[in-house]
Design a protein around this motif. Structure first.
Motif, PDB file in Angstrom:
ATOM      1  N   MET A 203      -3.475   0.666  -2.685  1.00 16.21           N
ATOM      2  CA  MET A 203      -3.835   2.081  -2.633  1.00 16.21           C
ATOM      3  C   MET A 203      -4.478   2.623  -3.904  1.00 16.21           C
ATOM      4  O   MET A 203      -5.097   3.684  -3.869  1.00 16.21           O
ATOM      5  CB  MET A 203      -2.597   2.938  -2.320  1.00 16.21           C
TER       6      MET A 203
ATOM      7  N   VAL B  77       8.669   7.300  -1.719  1.00 14.93           N
ATOM      8  CA  VAL B  77       8.966   5.981  -2.302  1.00 14.93           C
ATOM      9  C   VAL B  77       9.237   6.116  -3.806  1.00 14.93           C
ATOM     10  O   VAL B  77      10.215   5.573  -4.329  1.00 14.93           O
ATOM     11  CB  VAL B  77       7.804   4.998  -2.046  1.00 14.93           C
TER      12      VAL B  77
ATOM     13  N   HIS C 172      -5.762   9.223  -5.086  1.00 15.31           N
ATOM     14  CA  HIS C 172      -5.674   8.991  -3.646  1.00 15.31           C
ATOM     15  C   HIS C 172      -6.471  10.044  -2.866  1.00 15.31           C
ATOM     16  O   HIS C 172      -7.222   9.706  -1.941  1.00 15.31           O
ATOM     17  CB  HIS C 172      -4.216   8.995  -3.208  1.00 15.31           C
TER      18      HIS C 172
ATOM     19  N   HIS D 236       2.766  -3.529  -4.538  1.00 19.43           N
ATOM     20  CA  HIS D 236       2.118  -3.434  -3.225  1.00 19.43           C
ATOM     21  C   HIS D 236       1.260  -2.164  -3.142  1.00 19.43           C
ATOM     22  O   HIS D 236       0.091  -2.203  -2.734  1.00 19.43           O
ATOM     23  CB  HIS D 236       3.226  -3.409  -2.165  1.00 19.43           C
ATOM     24  N   LEU D 237       1.832  -1.037  -3.575  1.00 23.61           N
ATOM     25  CA  LEU D 237       1.102   0.232  -3.509  1.00 23.61           C
ATOM     26  C   LEU D 237      -0.078   0.218  -4.476  1.00 23.61           C
ATOM     27  O   LEU D 237      -1.151   0.738  -4.168  1.00 23.61           O
ATOM     28  CB  LEU D 237       2.042   1.405  -3.833  1.00 23.61           C
TER      29      LEU D 237
ATOM     30  N   PHE E  85      -1.650   9.815  -9.349  1.00 20.00           N
ATOM     31  CA  PHE E  85      -1.826   9.139  -8.051  1.00 20.00           C
ATOM     32  C   PHE E  85      -2.453  10.086  -7.041  1.00 20.00           C
ATOM     33  O   PHE E  85      -3.355   9.702  -6.288  1.00 20.00           O
ATOM     34  CB  PHE E  85      -0.499   8.604  -7.505  1.00 20.00           C
TER      35      PHE E  85
ATOM     36  N   VAL F  56       7.390  -3.066  -4.371  1.00 19.45           N
ATOM     37  CA  VAL F  56       6.723  -1.998  -3.623  1.00 19.45           C
ATOM     38  C   VAL F  56       5.687  -1.303  -4.504  1.00 19.45           C
ATOM     39  O   VAL F  56       4.589  -0.986  -4.037  1.00 19.45           O
ATOM     40  CB  VAL F  56       7.755  -0.996  -3.057  1.00 19.45           C
ATOM     41  N   PHE F  57       6.013  -1.097  -5.788  1.00 18.88           N
ATOM     42  CA  PHE F  57       5.019  -0.486  -6.672  1.00 18.88           C
ATOM     43  C   PHE F  57       3.800  -1.407  -6.808  1.00 18.88           C
ATOM     44  O   PHE F  57       2.660  -0.948  -6.825  1.00 18.88           O
ATOM     45  CB  PHE F  57       5.627  -0.170  -8.050  1.00 18.88           C
TER      46      PHE F  57
END
Lengths: 161, 136
Positions: free
Chosen positions: A61, B84, B129, A56-57, B125, A53-54
């Motif tokens: 992103m 997350v 972002h 993927h992010l 982040f 997931v990290f």
């Protein structure tokens, strides 16, 4: 273990009297180890999911143009590669099963009536099935050359259609 | 029955005092782990459905994704990534408490380690972002 009692090497064991300090052994379990395996799965899938997931992010992103880069051609670029198809497929299954088991635990904790627990879990398992089947089908049947204006290498030659 | 949690007459009718667990790092990290986990679960459901529109047409997917490209959703994405990151780091803490022989002994330090790492990851982040979200 009890090899010391088998002095003749005949393989015939008398019912051994345990020494006083031998570790306690339970009788044959009457139930399966389902919940133990679920507990272990949460920890093992959790570690894998952290990495996946990290990753993927980061790719979607943080790297490049961040969230602004995400559109159909971005997805097509990733899913024209077996690497990202495999990554996303494994991540989908691990995340959905990890999440289903977590929500199942929460339903068991808070829903006190048997019928409420049953129907909440039926809804949960239905949603899980939908997500896994739909997600898997989309990853495997996706056509990165669906856009006629695609500039992807795989779409410029061969049977793009 | 008088227990250590029973308020004495001298203290007056106070709330029961906390234990090693109740009202402390252990309980609140458990609460936050559940809430973040459920939030991620519902997001995953929506995320698989919205991503499935790539199979319909490029226009359909870009229209759906376009709904996310505004400041409100951008801030929501920050919250989602926060959920997350917390869930992941606290999950490592849970694994250490379960499997590391000194895990329970250091569980409070591990919790503050989660808080520190969370901050160290989320501040950069958030800057990157939100720059994408508002600088567009």
């Amino acid at each position: 273990m009890s090899s010391s009692t088998d002095t003749q090497g005949t393989g015939a064991y008398a019912p051994a009297l345990e020494s006083p300090r031998s570790p306690y052994r339970r009788g044959k379990p009457t139930r399966s180890n389902w919940e133990l395996h679920g507990w272990l799965f949460m920890r093992m899938s959790g570690v894998l999911l952290l990495v996946m997931v990290f990753g993927h992010l980061w790719v979607n992103m943080v790297a490049g143009e961040g969230i602004n880069q995400v559109d159909w051609s971005f997805v097509a670029g990733k899913w024209s590669s077996p690497f990202w198809q495999t990554w996303d497929l494994i991540m989908l299954w691990l995340a959905q099963l990890h999440g289903t088991n977590g929500v199942r635990t929460i339903i068991n904790d808070y829903a006190e009536r048997d019928a409420t627990r049953f129907w909440l879990k039926m809804a949960l398992y239905t949603a899980t099935l939908v997500v896994l089947v739909l997600g898997t089908l989309v990853i495997f049947t996706f056509d990165p050359c669906m856009d006629p204006a695609s500039t992807l290498e795989v779409c410029r030659t061969g049977s793009a259609g | 029955m008088a227990t250590s949690l029973t308020p004495t007459a001298k203290d007056g009718p106070k709330r029961p005092v906390g234990t090693l667990y109740r009202g402390r790092e252990g309980m609140w990290s458990w609460v936050a782990h559940r809430i973040s986990g459920v939030a991620i679960f519902f997001f995953l459901f929506v995320h698989v459905l919205d991503t499935a529109t790539v199979r319909i047409s490029p226009e359909a997917y870009d229209a759906v994704i376009g709904q996310y490209k505004n400041p409100v959703m951008g801030v929501g994405e920050l919250g989602l990534v926060g959920a997350v990151v917390f869930h992941a780091l606290n999950g490592i803490r849970i694994i250490l408490v379960d499997f590391w022989s000194k895990g329970t002994q250091h569980q409070r330090k591990l919790f503050w380690g989660v808080v520190v790492l969370f901050t160290l990851m989320m501040v950069p982040f958030a800057i990157r972002h939100l720059t994408f979200v508002f600088g567009h």
